[in-house]
Design an enzyme around this catalytic site. Sequence first.
Site, PDB file in Angstrom:
ATOM      1  N   CYS A   1       0.811  -1.222   0.000  1.00 55.21           N
ATOM      2  CA  CYS A   1       0.000   0.000   0.000  1.00 55.21           C
ATOM      3  C   CYS A   1       0.842   1.269   0.000  1.00 55.21           C
ATOM      4  CB  CYS A   1      -0.997  -0.006   1.145  1.00 55.21           C
ATOM      5  SG  CYS A   1      -0.277   0.009   2.803  1.00 55.21           S
TER       6      CYS A   1
ATOM      7  N   HIS B   1      -2.632   0.735   6.945  1.00 54.36           N
ATOM      8  CA  HIS B   1      -2.953   0.749   5.516  1.00 54.36           C
ATOM      9  C   HIS B   1      -3.178   2.187   5.054  1.00 54.36           C
ATOM     10  CE1 HIS B   1      -4.305  -0.966   1.728  1.00 54.36           C
ATOM     11  NE2 HIS B   1      -5.378  -0.189   1.773  1.00 54.36           N
TER      12      HIS B   1
ATOM     13  N   HIS C   1      -6.097   1.909  -4.107  1.00 54.21           N
ATOM     14  CA  HIS C   1      -5.090   1.347  -3.204  1.00 54.21           C
ATOM     15  C   HIS C   1      -4.738  -0.060  -3.658  1.00 54.21           C
ATOM     16  CE1 HIS C   1      -8.229  -0.875  -0.551  1.00 54.21           C
ATOM     17  NE2 HIS C   1      -8.810  -0.506  -1.671  1.00 54.21           N
TER      18      HIS C   1
END
Length: 174
Positions: free
Chosen positions: A79, A134, A146
């Site tokens: 990420c 994240h 993402h």
Amino acid sequence: MKKKQLIQKLVTVGFCASIGLTTMIATGADVTEAASSDSIATAKVSAVSGQQVVNYGKNFMGVPYKFGASTSTTKVFDCSSFTKYIFKKYGVTLPRTSAAQSKVGVAVSKANLQTGDLVFFSSGSRANGKNVTHVAVYAGNGKILHTYGSPGVTISNLNSGNWKKTYLKARRVL
């Protein structure tokens, strides 16, 4: 310098900045002088839109996810290597991890998200509901761009399921 010449140079500088030609900006004394003004600095900063970052990121749809992926490859992303990579194209240097990225820029409320804002979550095996694990890019209209797990780079709905439950905060870096 005449007003008309200055306006032409300002337009040229703004155009060059918006398409990433920063080496063309300071080519003459009068342009260098103009480039140091506050109006040029503002134009250069606002020349990069969140939509440009999102559009560039969409080029990587489906690229596989790999935790700890190197920041020097586009064959796999995690990420934070993904956000670091796509923002770097537009001159924004982000730290390597999602936790570190959550401390740059300025805080923005969920209600005031703009395309290109970084959004942070506490999700996955390292989640505890408090720590950032994240990062995604707000893509507008309640969507995030993402990468995670099997879909790789993807677009998800911020306001449903896991992403709604694990949302922590957002930061504006543009």
